[in-house]
Design a protein around this motif. Structure first.
Motif, PDB file in Angstrom:
ATOM      1  N   GLN A 113       0.844  -1.205   0.000  1.00  0.00           N
ATOM      2  CA  GLN A 113       0.000   0.000   0.000  1.00  0.00           C
ATOM      3  C   GLN A 113       0.872   1.246   0.000  1.00  0.00           C
ATOM      4  OE1 GLN A 113      -2.203  -1.122   3.530  1.00  0.00           O
ATOM      5  NE2 GLN A 113      -4.087  -1.400   2.321  1.00  0.00           N
ATOM      6  N   ARG A 114       1.996   1.160   0.719  1.00  0.00           N
ATOM      7  CA  ARG A 114       2.913   2.303   0.727  1.00  0.00           C
ATOM      8  C   ARG A 114       3.420   2.571  -0.693  1.00  0.00           C
ATOM      9  NH1 ARG A 114       5.098   0.069   5.597  1.00  0.00           N
ATOM     10  NH2 ARG A 114       6.991  -0.637   4.581  1.00  0.00           N
ATOM     11  N   PRO A 174       2.645   7.843  -6.381  1.00  0.00           N
ATOM     12  CA  PRO A 174       2.115   9.216  -6.596  1.00  0.00           C
ATOM     13  C   PRO A 174       3.176  10.299  -6.375  1.00  0.00           C
ATOM     14  CG  PRO A 174       0.613   7.930  -5.257  1.00  0.00           C
ATOM     15  CD  PRO A 174       1.839   7.093  -5.419  1.00  0.00           C
ATOM     16  N   ILE A 218       1.919   1.810  -3.596  1.00  0.00           N
ATOM     17  CA  ILE A 218       0.909   2.300  -4.526  1.00  0.00           C
ATOM     18  C   ILE A 218       0.369   3.670  -4.124  1.00  0.00           C
ATOM     19  CG2 ILE A 218      -1.391   1.786  -5.486  1.00  0.00           C
ATOM     20  CD1 ILE A 218      -0.585  -0.995  -5.742  1.00  0.00           C
ATOM     21  N   PHE A 219       0.204   3.884  -2.808  1.00  0.00           N
ATOM     22  CA  PHE A 219      -0.445   5.139  -2.401  1.00  0.00           C
ATOM     23  C   PHE A 219       0.527   6.242  -2.017  1.00  0.00           C
ATOM     24  CE2 PHE A 219      -3.686   1.821  -1.562  1.00  0.00           C
ATOM     25  CZ  PHE A 219      -4.611   2.242  -2.500  1.00  0.00           C
ATOM     26  N   ILE A 220       1.772   5.886  -1.742  1.00  0.00           N
ATOM     27  CA  ILE A 220       2.723   6.939  -1.379  1.00  0.00           C
ATOM     28  C   ILE A 220       3.833   7.079  -2.417  1.00  0.00           C
ATOM     29  CG2 ILE A 220       4.379   7.734   0.343  1.00  0.00           C
ATOM     30  CD1 ILE A 220       2.711   6.196   2.431  1.00  0.00           C
TER      31      ILE A 220
END
Lengths: 289, 438
Positions: free
Chosen positions: A196-197, A204, A199-201
């Motif tokens: 998740q880190r 982006p 893909i989301f941090i």
């Protein structure tokens, strides 16, 4: 503190060398290509033919085949190179045992010049070469890597990728190091998982870097010429005949500069459209950070 | 201020002196093909400059693979850094039609040159290039490999024997092998060990090149392109060429007797190392093969059973760049190279290429020093150039033809179906040729 005026003169002075380079080495050749694409050489004389060279391309099957090869080549090589470069960069910034060996190994291809790399790969991929020897141990029959219609393009993609990814990796490492560690710390405290880190941090926040890498990589791969010239000359059966090689052959082997320049202008136009789209898609949305 | 003036005057004088010195000492630049040709040309140049003080000849060698492109570019840009240029016979029309070459000086006597060779250097009835030499192809065979395989080699000229011109004529007219016999023998001569070929049965010297392969299809009855010079449909994709190309495909795929993708000069190396039983190649390989120590014989260039005997011919010419500032000097050297007894002899001794200079041809047919092997091989060249030689097509789109042909035959060797490759070659050649057709 007094606010000093914008040093316009200094800015101009500093930009001039780069601008001169841009005009002399980029804009002038493009203008020359556009101009030459309106002429044909007949019996030693330059004749103005208007858009004839472009119209001729419309019904030119060699051109369309070549365009297809170019697009397919780029559709494959660019995502592969960027995904691998991103993966390598993520590994590069980790701390694990032997990381320095890993770092050196993946920086080596940058130090090898492209023609040298191509010659070494050509020897390794030959019928009795290293690659066939290695797969022979596993019982796989020798493959005609560069001489089979079904394999040649993919072999070239592999060679160009081997040569290219470490270079792009360096830019992505720079981008990764710009992301402040506090964001990750905060995420970790919130219990965000590793994927998740990513893909989301990471991705982006890496967007500006990825945009640059994507645009630069696409331009380089659209204009890729040396491996094809040195390994396959566009063959077998036109399977590696990218537009750059078709233009080269037209202009420098057949002396048909009009057609060559028309092809080059088409390549530049396609490239402009693609790069424009990339800018729009990747940097157009100004979202809250 | 005064010293400044003196300096300027001194500079002017110096540059004027340099100018006059340059006017006397001419440097002629010539682009040539790297390797044996450069060595031979250097020998001729040395002999020439020894008797012509004030002239320096600078050779600029390029690898064969790049030569045509370099010549095209430098001639087209009217590069004054090139005075003399090597011209491949079929490119004379293309160069002359675009004004790249100066018409040959009328003062040069060409009476001693073979007429057919002279004609190939003409465009629009005007002489634009002079023949440096002719070419002849033969078939070299390795005697030890034939003996090891228990096969009778073709009739040919071998070491230890002598042959008069009449005997050579008899050999060439009555005992020439067919390509079918070559394939048959090649399959027995090829040795494979653990999936790798250690001895190849046969190969041509120039992989996929029109010069080498033109007799394949044409000896079966159909020219490679039509008489207009721009049509290939009905020619390159005809029944005759399909049969020839299928034979070519079988050499590499069905029978596996020939090595794929040999670079320039690699076939002769393979033969010299004893790893190749038969090599269809030029007589220019004689010095190298003799030096390699391999025990070989020389047979006439084969033909297809039931077909006509045709052999490759034509070779390099010398032309003078229209953009050169040294026209007179350049033509003087070109004349020495091609029409003088000393120049042609020096060239022949070094490169062992069939001459176009008649007195030298007579010497080959009758001279005692050509009775013994390997010199008697040139008598085979004399027979072929008089009886079986077939020149390449004359077309301003020769470069396009050469490229389309090479692409097709390389693709065929790599496994592309014959019909597809020939159809694609026809289409590509006609599309590219239409752009230069009048």
């Amino acid at each position: 503190m007094t606010q000093s005026r914008t040093p316009v003169l200094l800015i101009i002075l500093l930009l001039v060398p780069a601008l001169i380079g841009l005009v002399v080495f980029r804009l002038y050749p493009i203008a020359l290509a556009v101009n030459d694409s309106f002429f044909n050489v007949l019996r030693g004389n330059s004749v103005f033919v208007g858009f004839d060279n472009y119209v001729a391309l419309l019904t030119d099957s060699a051109f369309w085949n070549s365009l297809k090869v170019t697009l397919w080549f780029n559709l494959l090589i660019n995502p592969i190179q960027i995904a691998l470069a991103l993966g390598l960069a993520l590994l590069y910034v980790q701390n694990f045992k032997g990381v320095s060996v890993y770092r050196v190994l993946f920086l080596i291809p940058i130090g090898v010049s492209l023609p040298t790399a191509v010659i070494i790969w050509r020897i390794m991929l030959s019928q009795d070469g290293l690659v066939n020897g290695v797969i022979g141990i596993a019982g796989v029959p020798a493959q005609p890597w560069l001489t089979a219609e079904s394999l040649a393009l993919y072999s070239i993609i592999a060679i160009a990728t081997w040569k290219g990814i470490s270079y792009w990796m360096i830019f992505i490492i720079g981008g990764l190091q710009n992301i402040s560690p506090e964001i990750y710390d905060a995420a970790r405290i919130d219990g965000v998982k590793a994927w998740q880190r990513l893909i989301f941090i990471t991705i982006p926040l890496l967007r500006p870097t990825l945009l640059f890498v994507l645009v630069a990589d696409v331009s380089i791969n659209f204009l890729l010429f040396a491996p094809i010239f040195m390994l396959t000359q566009g063959g077998p059966a036109g399977s590696t005949n990218v537009l750059m090689y078709e233009a080269y052959k037209s202009g420098f082997v057949f002396g048909d500069m009009g057609r060559a320049m028309a092809i080059i202008v088409v390549v530049v136009a396609i490239l402009l459209v693609i790069v424009g789209l990339q800018f729009k898609l990747l940097s157009g949305r100004k979202e809250a950070r | 201020m005064k010293t400044m003036k003196i300096a300027i005057v001194a500079g002017l004088v110096a540059s004027m002196l340099a100018g006059t010195a340059m006017a006397q000492d001419k440097t002629l630049n010539m682009i040539v093909i790297e390797g044996g040709d450069t060595t031979a040309m250097q020998a001729v140049a040395d002999a020439y400059t020894a008797t012509h003080p004030g002239v320096t000849i600078k050779l600029q060698p390029y690898p064969f693979a790049q030569f045509f492109q370099v010549a095209e570019l430098r001639l087209r840009s009217k590069d004054a850094g090139v005075d003399l240029v090597y011209v491949d016979a079929p490119l004379v029309a293309s160069y002359a039609s675009r004004g790249f070459l100066s018409p040959v000086d009328a003062g040069i006597s060409t009476a001693d040159l073979v007429t057919s060779a002279l004609d190939a250097g003409k465009y629009d009835g005007k002489q634009f290039a002079l023949p440096i030499n002719n070419s002849a192809q033969v078939m070299f065979y390795n005697k030890a490999l034939f003996a090891a395989a228990g096969i009778t080699p073709p009739d040919g000229l071998t070491a230890g024997a002598t042959a008069s011109q009449a005997q050579v004529d008899e050999l060439a007219s009555a005992k020439r092998w067919t390509w079918e016999q070559v394939a048959d023998a090649a399959r027995k001569l090829t040795v494979k060990e653990g999936g790798r070929t250690t001895t190849y049965g046969f190969t041509v010297e120039q992989f996929g090149e029109l010069y080498q392969l033109q007799p394949f299809g044409e000896s079966l009855g159909t020219d490679v392109i039509g008489p207009d010079g721009y049509t290939a449909k009905g020619y390159l994709d005809s029944e005759a060429w399909t049969k020839a190309a299928t034979y070519w495909a079988n050499l590499y795929n069905e029978w596996g007797v020939s090595p794929k993708s040999l670079g320039y000069g690699e076939a002769a190396q393979l033969f010299g190392n004893g790893k190749l039983a038969m090599l269809a190649g030029g007589t220019w390989n004689l010095p190298g093969l003799t030096a390699s120590g391999v025990d070989f014989g020389v047979a006439p260039y084969p033909y297809f059973e039931g077909g006509k005997v045709l052999t490759p011919t034509g070779s390099w010419y010398v032309g003078v760049n229209a953009g050169s500032a040294n026209q007179a000097e350049a033509f003087d050297f070109a004349s020495y190279l091609t029409t003088s007894a000393e120049g042609t002899k020096t060239w022949f001794d070094k490169l062992q290429q069939l001459p176009t200079y008649k007195p030298l041809l007579d010497e080959i047919s009758t001279g005692a020093e050509f009775d013994a092997f390997p010199n008697d091989v040139f008598r085979l060249g004399v027979y072929d150039s008089l009886n079986t030689a077939k020149a390449r097509p004359v077309t301003a789109a020769y470069g396009q033809l050469q490229d389309a042909f090479r692409t097709a035959f390389v693709d065929i060797a790599n496994g592309v179906p014959v019909a597809d490759a020939l159809a694609s070659a026809v289409q590509k050649f006609e599309a590219a040729a239409a752009r230069v057709a009048p």
